[in-house]
Design an enzyme around this catalytic site. Sequence first.
Site, PDB file in Angstrom:
ATOM      1  N   LYS A 163       0.859  -1.184   0.000  1.00 56.34           N
ATOM      2  CA  LYS A 163       0.000   0.000   0.000  1.00 56.34           C
ATOM      3  C   LYS A 163       0.901   1.242   0.000  1.00 56.34           C
ATOM      4  O   LYS A 163       1.876   1.301   0.770  1.00 56.34           O
ATOM      5  CB  LYS A 163      -0.891   0.003   1.240  1.00 56.34           C
ATOM      6  N   ASP A 189      -0.262  -0.434  -4.515  1.00 55.76           N
ATOM      7  CA  ASP A 189      -1.675  -0.058  -4.587  1.00 55.76           C
ATOM      8  C   ASP A 189      -1.850   1.281  -3.898  1.00 55.76           C
ATOM      9  O   ASP A 189      -1.577   1.415  -2.705  1.00 55.76           O
ATOM     10  CB  ASP A 189      -2.538  -1.125  -3.889  1.00 55.76           C
ATOM     11  N   GLU A 217      -1.502  -0.157  -8.946  1.00 56.74           N
ATOM     12  CA  GLU A 217      -2.957  -0.294  -8.795  1.00 56.74           C
ATOM     13  C   GLU A 217      -3.592   1.025  -8.394  1.00 56.74           C
ATOM     14  O   GLU A 217      -3.159   1.674  -7.453  1.00 56.74           O
ATOM     15  CB  GLU A 217      -3.232  -1.380  -7.749  1.00 56.74           C
ATOM     16  N   ASP A 242      -9.012  -0.897  -9.727  1.00 59.35           N
ATOM     17  CA  ASP A 242      -9.793  -1.571  -8.681  1.00 59.35           C
ATOM     18  C   ASP A 242     -11.060  -0.738  -8.452  1.00 59.35           C
ATOM     19  O   ASP A 242     -12.107  -1.000  -9.051  1.00 59.35           O
ATOM     20  CB  ASP A 242      -8.904  -1.673  -7.427  1.00 59.35           C
ATOM     21  N   LYS A 266     -13.237  -7.596  -7.652  1.00 59.69           N
ATOM     22  CA  LYS A 266     -13.777  -7.960  -6.340  1.00 59.69           C
ATOM     23  C   LYS A 266     -15.283  -8.085  -6.507  1.00 59.69           C
ATOM     24  O   LYS A 266     -15.947  -7.094  -6.808  1.00 59.69           O
ATOM     25  CB  LYS A 266     -13.472  -6.877  -5.303  1.00 59.69           C
TER      26      LYS A 266
HETATM   27 MG    MG Z   1      -6.894  -2.038  -4.384  1.00 57.69          MG
END
Ligand code: MG
Length: 375
Positions: A163, A189, A217, A242, A266
């Site tokens: 992250k 991400d 991402e 995403d 997702k």
């Molecule tokens: Mg993500």
Amino acid sequence: MPLIESFQSSGATIDCRRVLLLEMTDTDGFRTWSECVAEALPTYSPDTVDTSWLALTEWIIPLVLEQSSIDTGSLNSLFERRIRGHAMPRAAVEMGLWTLEAMREDEALAVMLARRSDLPASNRAPRSTVMTGIALGMMASPDALAERAAVAVGEGYQRIKLKVVPGRDVDFARAVRQRIGEKVPLTVDANCSYSHSDPAHRTALDELDELNLRMIEQPLAHDDLVHHAELQRRLSTPICLDESIQGEASARAMVLLGSARVVNIKPGRVGGFQQALAIHDICERSNIAAWCGGMLETGIGRAYNVALASLPGFTEPGDLSPSARYYERDIIVEPWTMDEHGSVRVPLDVPGLGIDVDIDYVDELTVRRITFAAR
Ligand code: MG
């Protein structure tokens, strides 16, 4: 459920996961569980545990129970007509219904998903194992993060994802890259935290582009496919979307604009499996890589992700860590495990989800409960 390791992303730090579960029974007595993946705060998605509870109890469940019969196809068209937004609570109902249908047809959920995908019949078998990557939250220093990443590589994870936010990005990613070497797939991400117009952010993204990352991402805003397309033309690293992919329509727009070369699918974010399958099929046909991200699910939500990730278009390792990565004790009887090569086994031989819920432990953790019955 308390997390073993607190998880910090650009939006929030999560120490304890509030979990919203659904138990569904049909008129023939088939019974299953599903998980609404909404988090406590609206940092990743507008859906939260509390808005999802409201949407489920006030609108979604009463609407479903009004129908004399329902299947996954008619449920999706009902939602399209009657429920705008609230993708995560819709998905919890929709995915639970897929499991009930799989149980009625006496097949594993993964087998049914593959069978109902739009791919050529020769390409419609689920995998028996799925490859797993790990998502690491932000840490105090580049060294601490590099150390944590090295441990994860030793455990067998097939991909390391970090992250990042502006200012805590390049040094961290470089330290990890140096520590784990060039061979291990490494991704970052940003959860929408970079601005396309900020010169410092543009510089940082150019520097990340030099680190041989597998993908970057969701660097830019969730609703900005256009600037992602501009950025993708400038960077040689594939961009992965995403938050931006809300369903089939945004996936098609992404392909048309060239906004990304990878999608993190997702099912909760896109309203369930019908949309997830449609996006998977678009990616497969457009030469876009796909993988299945995680929402710090319990073992119940993980079962849904593992089934989805077994489809042939999921070409990159998913965020499908074993139960022990997140929870001291999971709410399923046999926790999810990963072997030393980072593989998780897909339960293909059991009808439905292939897990047993630890109902006593769920009862122990439950703080609020409501039951609905069809009239
Ligand atoms: Mg993500």
